[in-house]
Motif scaffolding. Sequence first.
Motif, PDB file in Angstrom:
ATOM      1  N   LYS A  60      -4.707  -4.619  -0.389  1.00 60.75           N
ATOM      2  CA  LYS A  60      -3.674  -3.903   0.347  1.00 60.75           C
ATOM      3  C   LYS A  60      -2.412  -3.677  -0.479  1.00 60.75           C
ATOM      4  O   LYS A  60      -1.537  -2.906  -0.061  1.00 60.75           O
ATOM      5  CB  LYS A  60      -3.313  -4.687   1.614  1.00 60.75           C
ATOM      6  CG  LYS A  60      -4.465  -4.858   2.594  1.00 60.75           C
ATOM      7  CD  LYS A  60      -4.043  -5.714   3.782  1.00 60.75           C
ATOM      8  CE  LYS A  60      -5.202  -5.945   4.748  1.00 60.75           C
ATOM      9  NZ  LYS A  60      -4.798  -6.818   5.883  1.00 60.75           N
ATOM     10  N   MET A  61      -2.313  -4.342  -1.629  1.00 57.42           N
ATOM     11  CA  MET A  61      -1.106  -4.251  -2.450  1.00 57.42           C
ATOM     12  C   MET A  61      -1.165  -3.013  -3.335  1.00 57.42           C
ATOM     13  O   MET A  61      -2.186  -2.748  -3.989  1.00 57.42           O
ATOM     14  CB  MET A  61      -0.948  -5.517  -3.288  1.00 57.42           C
ATOM     15  CG  MET A  61      -0.838  -6.792  -2.445  1.00 57.42           C
ATOM     16  SD  MET A  61      -0.899  -8.324  -3.409  1.00 57.42           S
ATOM     17  CE  MET A  61       0.629  -8.181  -4.329  1.00 57.42           C
ATOM     18  N   VAL A  62      -0.061  -2.285  -3.386  1.00 54.80           N
ATOM     19  CA  VAL A  62      -0.003  -1.043  -4.165  1.00 54.80           C
ATOM     20  C   VAL A  62      -0.190  -1.324  -5.645  1.00 54.80           C
ATOM     21  O   VAL A  62      -0.855  -0.564  -6.377  1.00 54.80           O
ATOM     22  CB  VAL A  62       1.335  -0.313  -3.910  1.00 54.80           C
ATOM     23  CG1 VAL A  62       1.426   0.951  -4.762  1.00 54.80           C
ATOM     24  CG2 VAL A  62       1.486   0.016  -2.438  1.00 54.80           C
ATOM     25  N   GLU A  63       0.378  -2.441  -6.132  1.00 55.37           N
ATOM     26  CA  GLU A  63       0.281  -2.731  -7.564  1.00 55.37           C
ATOM     27  C   GLU A  63      -1.136  -3.047  -8.011  1.00 55.37           C
ATOM     28  O   GLU A  63      -1.422  -3.031  -9.211  1.00 55.37           O
ATOM     29  CB  GLU A  63       1.202  -3.897  -7.926  1.00 55.37           C
ATOM     30  CG  GLU A  63       1.020  -5.132  -7.076  1.00 55.37           C
ATOM     31  CD  GLU A  63       1.960  -5.153  -5.901  1.00 55.37           C
ATOM     32  OE1 GLU A  63       2.327  -6.264  -5.472  1.00 55.37           O
ATOM     33  OE2 GLU A  63       2.343  -4.081  -5.404  1.00 55.37           O
ATOM     34  N   SER A  64      -2.024  -3.330  -7.056  1.00 54.14           N
ATOM     35  CA  SER A  64      -3.419  -3.569  -7.440  1.00 54.14           C
ATOM     36  C   SER A  64      -4.104  -2.285  -7.885  1.00 54.14           C
ATOM     37  O   SER A  64      -5.031  -2.318  -8.693  1.00 54.14           O
ATOM     38  CB  SER A  64      -4.183  -4.194  -6.269  1.00 54.14           C
ATOM     39  OG  SER A  64      -3.637  -5.443  -5.918  1.00 54.14           O
ATOM     40  N   GLY A  65      -3.684  -1.133  -7.338  1.00 56.04           N
ATOM     41  CA  GLY A  65      -4.201   0.148  -7.789  1.00 56.04           C
ATOM     42  C   GLY A  65      -5.372   0.686  -7.012  1.00 56.04           C
ATOM     43  O   GLY A  65      -6.049   1.607  -7.484  1.00 56.04           O
ATOM     44  N   PHE A  66      -5.640   0.159  -5.803  1.00 55.60           N
ATOM     45  CA  PHE A  66      -6.801   0.621  -5.048  1.00 55.60           C
ATOM     46  C   PHE A  66      -6.434   0.964  -3.609  1.00 55.60           C
ATOM     47  O   PHE A  66      -7.273   0.863  -2.704  1.00 55.60           O
ATOM     48  CB  PHE A  66      -7.908  -0.429  -5.081  1.00 55.60           C
ATOM     49  CG  PHE A  66      -8.541  -0.591  -6.419  1.00 55.60           C
ATOM     50  CD1 PHE A  66      -9.585   0.229  -6.820  1.00 55.60           C
ATOM     51  CD2 PHE A  66      -8.076  -1.555  -7.299  1.00 55.60           C
ATOM     52  CE1 PHE A  66     -10.163   0.086  -8.068  1.00 55.60           C
ATOM     53  CE2 PHE A  66      -8.647  -1.711  -8.547  1.00 55.60           C
ATOM     54  CZ  PHE A  66      -9.692  -0.882  -8.937  1.00 55.60           C
ATOM     55  N   THR A  67      -5.208   1.364  -3.374  1.00 52.87           N
ATOM     56  CA  THR A  67      -4.799   1.777  -2.036  1.00 52.87           C
ATOM     57  C   THR A  67      -4.883   3.292  -1.915  1.00 52.87           C
ATOM     58  O   THR A  67      -4.874   4.014  -2.918  1.00 52.87           O
ATOM     59  CB  THR A  67      -3.358   1.317  -1.756  1.00 52.87           C
ATOM     60  OG1 THR A  67      -2.488   1.838  -2.765  1.00 52.87           O
ATOM     61  CG2 THR A  67      -3.275  -0.200  -1.752  1.00 52.87           C
ATOM     62  N   GLY A  68      -4.955   3.776  -0.670  1.00 50.85           N
ATOM     63  CA  GLY A  68      -4.990   5.215  -0.435  1.00 50.85           C
ATOM     64  C   GLY A  68      -6.212   5.885  -1.015  1.00 50.85           C
ATOM     65  O   GLY A  68      -7.350   5.410  -0.858  1.00 50.85           O
TER      66      GLY A  68
END
Length: 495
Positions: free
Chosen positions: A343-351
């Motif tokens: 769910k974290m944006v910095e992980s790079g797998f959202t949206g």
Amino acid sequence: MDNLLNEIERSNAIYNLSGVDADQNHENELESDESECDEIHNAEQDDSDYSTDNDDEHIPTAPWFETEEINVNSDKQSAISAIKEYHIRSSRNFHVVKSDTTRYEASCVMKDCPWRIRVMRSKKSGLFVTTKLPAEHTCVLMTLERDHKKLTSRMIADVIKLQVIDSPYLKVSNIRNQITSMYNYHVSYKKAWIGKQKAISDVYGDWMTSYAKLPIFFSALIHFNPGTIAFIDAEAHSTKPNTSVCKRIWWGFKSMIDGWQHAPPVISIDGTFLKGKYNGKLLIAMGYDSNNQQYPIAYALVHEETTVNWSWFLHHLRLYVCQNRKSVCIISDQHAGIIEAMKMVESGFTGKWGIHRFCLLHLRSNFCSAFLGAHLKMLCWMVGSTSQVRKFEAAMTQIKEINLDAEIWLRKIPLEMWTMSRELFETVEKKTSSHKVIPYNEQRGVFEIVTAQYRTINRYWKGGNKHNVDLYRGFALVENGIDIIFHVHILWKVV
């Protein structure tokens, strides 16, 4: 010449084991030992090297020793090992009288037994030689024990070292059987296990040494595999200056990263325990090739499977592996750290960049731990793997009839995260919502659908086809005249 004659007489006195004179010779030798100990003690104050020229010339042999390694040894440890092995095989024991860098003295544990030995480093050759070996053991064994005190884990490590080189995964049970066959003693599982760990440490280095070699190892990995990504995240030690502590490591081979760009955009991630002194977890990202075979992509070593560590792992997975590839499906278990990291944006797998789904194997394993039964296990797999809503609901109904709590347990998990039918239904419903449907003809049982038009990646137009669906006859008539027989449950919506 006089010295040589005296030495011969001394040797004859030591090793004359015949009948009546044996006890007297033993007493004389013990007196000689005491006097020589006093001389050595005085020599310690003057010189750190206790060996003499006479010691180099005199290397006695003992006929009752099964090995000749006791007489001349390259180092002190070899001499000690030979002494121990002799006593283990003969079911005797000894205690150490004195031990330092140049000398080793031992005597029998029984006070009435005259056995005594001294091994010293030669001043001329630098080898350890036996300078005093008075007589054979005369003590009588009262009892036989299952284990021998001198059969230490260090000795076991020396025995199995060559086998560890050939097979580091040598079983402890095999080590115990080998020691029993060699020495007729039964060592405990713990002692055999410690001996194996010491042998592994001797061959491959200890844990601290191995971690210290990681920078050199990964430097060589990058040098001989150009383009490979590898880096170590370290921090300064809190108490030791100029010392770093390894926090986590991430690496991936260039050949595997390049190959995955042509594979399906599906990656499974998971972690497993590391067994060792410092524990830790091994994280791995696994893809699938065109033959649906496993395709390893990236690895990481972390201390624990936390949200921060999983986000750090996924961030570098997006940065170096997935890059600009969209809609990458990440499959995992229901670990709380992974769920939050996705769910974290910095992980790079959202949206638009990623989709998160649960692994059905892990989910079924958790389900079977909570609800026993082979039939429930089969139904759980059917619920998750079927692509038809009708079969999904039928399987869930059977689970409900067997165990109501099991059906509630499954429905608490978001269905779109682990079932194919729910995701298929939502996908089809989303696509069909843009289709144009001509009103249903109740008399003929036929309705027409005109599919929506869309532009492909290659900028070609697709869709816009007209389908006549005959519910009575069970086929759809397309404009080009091809009949499509319905083998699956049709999901349609009249607008």
